[in-house]
Design a protein around this motif. Sequence first.
Motif, mmCIF file in Angstrom:
data_model
loop_
_atom_site.group_PDB
_atom_site.id
_atom_site.type_symbol
_atom_site.label_atom_id
_atom_site.label_comp_id
_atom_site.label_asym_id
_atom_site.label_seq_id
_atom_site.Cartn_x
_atom_site.Cartn_y
_atom_site.Cartn_z
ATOM 1 N N CYS A 1 -8.490 3.477 -12.375
ATOM 2 C CA CYS A 1 -7.459 4.430 -13.058
ATOM 3 C C CYS A 1 -8.026 5.153 -14.107
ATOM 4 C CB CYS A 1 -6.411 3.161 -13.472
ATOM 5 S SG CYS A 1 -5.751 1.946 -12.133
ATOM 6 N N PRO A 2 -8.693 6.051 -13.756
ATOM 7 C CA PRO A 2 -9.236 7.079 -14.750
ATOM 8 C C PRO A 2 -8.098 7.717 -15.608
ATOM 9 C CG PRO A 2 -9.575 8.153 -12.556
ATOM 10 C CD PRO A 2 -9.081 6.673 -12.428
ATOM 11 N N ARG A 3 -8.497 7.814 -16.734
ATOM 12 C CA ARG A 3 -7.155 8.724 -17.608
ATOM 13 C C ARG A 3 -7.429 10.196 -17.746
ATOM 14 N NH1 ARG A 3 -4.441 5.757 -22.329
ATOM 15 N NH2 ARG A 3 -3.559 4.944 -20.347
ATOM 16 N N ILE A 4 -6.396 11.008 -17.396
ATOM 17 C CA ILE A 4 -6.309 12.398 -17.170
ATOM 18 C C ILE A 4 -5.612 12.993 -18.336
ATOM 19 C CG2 ILE A 4 -6.794 12.548 -14.802
ATOM 20 C CD1 ILE A 4 -3.886 12.927 -14.257
ATOM 21 N N ALA A 5 -4.733 12.202 -18.895
ATOM 22 C CA ALA A 5 -3.795 12.860 -20.417
ATOM 23 C C ALA A 5 -3.582 11.564 -21.069
ATOM 24 C CB ALA A 5 -2.747 13.591 -19.882
ATOM 25 N N ASN A 6 -2.659 11.992 -22.168
ATOM 26 C CA ASN A 6 -2.193 10.561 -22.856
ATOM 27 C C ASN A 6 -1.219 9.968 -22.183
ATOM 28 O OD1 ASN A 6 -3.766 11.573 -25.250
ATOM 29 N ND2 ASN A 6 -1.940 12.982 -26.083
ATOM 30 N N ASP A 7 -1.799 8.628 -22.103
ATOM 31 C CA ASP A 7 -1.034 7.665 -21.105
ATOM 32 C C ASP A 7 -0.441 7.895 -19.811
ATOM 33 O OD1 ASP A 7 -0.323 6.207 -23.679
ATOM 34 O OD2 ASP A 7 1.220 7.390 -24.157
ATOM 35 N N THR A 8 -1.549 8.927 -19.212
ATOM 36 C CA THR A 8 -1.202 9.213 -17.680
ATOM 37 C C THR A 8 -2.664 8.972 -16.909
ATOM 38 O OG1 THR A 8 0.501 11.001 -18.277
ATOM 39 C CG2 THR A 8 -0.756 11.026 -16.131
ATOM 40 N N ASP A 9 -2.658 8.411 -16.083
ATOM 41 C CA ASP A 9 -3.855 7.863 -15.317
ATOM 42 C C ASP A 9 -3.690 8.227 -13.956
ATOM 43 O OD1 ASP A 9 -4.699 6.493 -17.696
ATOM 44 O OD2 ASP A 9 -3.882 4.600 -16.860
ATOM 45 N N LEU A 10 -4.822 8.500 -13.201
ATOM 46 C CA LEU A 10 -4.861 8.706 -11.884
ATOM 47 C C LEU A 10 -4.991 7.125 -11.289
ATOM 48 C CD1 LEU A 10 -7.108 11.789 -11.100
ATOM 49 C CD2 LEU A 10 -4.584 11.585 -10.859
ATOM 50 N N LEU A 11 -4.604 6.800 -9.842
ATOM 51 C CA LEU A 11 -4.710 5.608 -9.257
ATOM 52 C C LEU A 11 -5.429 5.820 -7.942
ATOM 53 C CD1 LEU A 11 -4.170 2.597 -9.051
ATOM 54 C CD2 LEU A 11 -1.732 3.235 -8.293
ATOM 55 N N PHE A 12 -6.663 4.944 -7.781
ATOM 56 C CA PHE A 12 -7.300 4.870 -6.532
ATOM 57 C C PHE A 12 -7.183 3.318 -6.394
ATOM 58 C CE2 PHE A 12 -8.930 8.935 -8.686
ATOM 59 C CZ PHE A 12 -8.439 9.731 -7.590
ATOM 60 N N GLN A 13 -6.964 2.940 -5.072
ATOM 61 C CA GLN A 13 -6.817 1.284 -4.889
ATOM 62 C C GLN A 13 -7.325 1.420 -3.378
ATOM 63 O OE1 GLN A 13 -3.505 -1.526 -3.758
ATOM 64 N NE2 GLN A 13 -4.186 -1.665 -6.066
ATOM 65 N N PHE A 14 -8.390 0.380 -3.240
ATOM 66 C CA PHE A 14 -9.004 -0.028 -1.739
ATOM 67 C C PHE A 14 -8.492 -1.329 -1.681
ATOM 68 C CE2 PHE A 14 -12.117 -1.411 1.361
ATOM 69 C CZ PHE A 14 -11.576 -0.720 2.346
ATOM 70 N N GLY A 15 -8.080 -1.926 -0.695
ATOM 71 C CA GLY A 15 -7.482 -3.189 -0.168
ATOM 72 C C GLY A 15 -8.010 -3.580 1.056
ATOM 73 N N TYR A 16 -8.470 -4.797 1.267
ATOM 74 C CA TYR A 16 -9.271 -5.407 2.512
ATOM 75 C C TYR A 16 -8.718 -7.044 2.766
ATOM 76 C CZ TYR A 16 -12.669 -6.142 5.951
ATOM 77 O OH TYR A 16 -13.339 -6.558 7.328
ATOM 78 N N GLY A 17 -8.321 -7.183 3.563
ATOM 79 C CA GLY A 17 -8.266 -8.573 3.910
ATOM 80 C C GLY A 17 -7.550 -9.053 5.311
ATOM 81 N N LYS A 18 -6.525 -9.831 5.697
ATOM 82 C CA LYS A 18 -6.167 -10.144 6.811
ATOM 83 C C LYS A 18 -4.621 -10.079 6.976
ATOM 84 C CE LYS A 18 -7.532 -12.596 10.524
ATOM 85 N NZ LYS A 18 -8.588 -12.123 11.417
ATOM 86 N N SER A 19 -4.191 -9.502 7.996
ATOM 87 C CA SER A 19 -2.541 -9.322 8.090
ATOM 88 C C SER A 19 -2.124 -10.278 9.273
ATOM 89 C CB SER A 19 -2.347 -7.740 8.468
ATOM 90 O OG SER A 19 -0.975 -7.654 8.777
ATOM 91 N N PHE A 20 -1.179 -10.797 8.884
ATOM 92 C CA PHE A 20 -0.325 -11.879 9.873
ATOM 93 C C PHE A 20 0.932 -11.315 10.564
ATOM 94 C CE2 PHE A 20 -3.204 -14.175 7.266
ATOM 95 C CZ PHE A 20 -3.930 -14.779 7.931
ATOM 96 N N ALA A 21 0.760 -11.102 11.962
ATOM 97 C CA ALA A 21 2.566 -10.883 12.410
ATOM 98 C C ALA A 21 3.443 -12.003 12.505
ATOM 99 C CB ALA A 21 2.174 -10.176 13.941
ATOM 100 N N ILE A 22 4.490 -11.650 12.025
ATOM 101 C CA ILE A 22 5.631 -12.717 11.773
ATOM 102 C C ILE A 22 6.206 -12.992 13.290
ATOM 103 C CG2 ILE A 22 7.824 -13.749 10.695
ATOM 104 C CD1 ILE A 22 5.005 -13.945 9.185
ATOM 105 N N GLY A 23 6.426 -13.982 13.990
ATOM 106 C CA GLY A 23 7.186 -14.186 15.155
ATOM 107 C C GLY A 23 6.364 -13.922 16.273
#
Length: 203
Positions: free
Chosen positions: A126-148
Motif C-alpha cells: 500500500c504505497p502512499r501517493i498523497a495525504n491519507d491516500t494509498d494505492l493497493l496491490f494484493q496477491f492471494g494464493y491458496g485453495k478454493s472449494f466448491a460447495i455442493g
Amino acid sequence: MNTKYLFLTFFISFLSFSQTKNDSITKYKSHLEAYNEKEKRKPLEESGTFFDFDITIPFRGNKTYGEIDENGNRSDYWFLADGLGAKFGYGIHYDQWIKLSINSGFDTVLQQKLVSVPVYASVSLCPRIANDTDLLFQFGYGKSFAIGRGNLSGTYKKFRIGISDEDISFFADVSSNGFSVYEFNDTGSISLGISKTIFKEKN
C-alpha cells in the motif's frame, strides 16, 4: 628577554591547543556514548495486527448489449452484476503499508451456478501517493472449494488493485478457482468491492 617572552607565548598557546583538543575528544566520546546508549530501533517496531473484511460484486459481460427485447426495452449495460462475495482476513502489518494475512470467505457467481469457499494467504503493498491516500496491490494464493459439488477443489489465485483512504479501500479483483464446471473451463470472476480494515498497533 625576547627569548623568555617568546617561550612564554609558546607555552600559553600550547596549553590552549591542548585544552581544545581534549575538549574535542571529550565531546566526541560523549556523542559516541550517546549513540551506543541509544535504544536501537527494532525492525518491526511499527508493526501490528489487523482485521480485514470486504464485500465484492462479480460482473459478467452483457451478451445482449444494444438489443431490444419483446417489451421494447433496450439493453444498455455492458456489464451485469452476477453474484456476491464476502471475505475476512487476519494478519500482521508493517507501518500499515506491507500486510500479510490469512483469508477466507465465500464467492457466489450466478452464471456459473457456483458457490465456492477460498482459503488463501495474501500479501498487500500500500504505497502512499498523497495525504491519507494509498494505492493497493494484493496477491492471494491458496485453495478454493466448491460447495455442493463433492470434492471439487482447485488452486485459488487472486490479484487486487485499488485505492485506500485511511481504513476504507475500493478495489477491483480478478480471481481464479482452478477448477471447471459445466462449460466454464476455469471458474472465477472479475469483481468490484469495498473493504474495511481495523488496525491494532502493538503496545
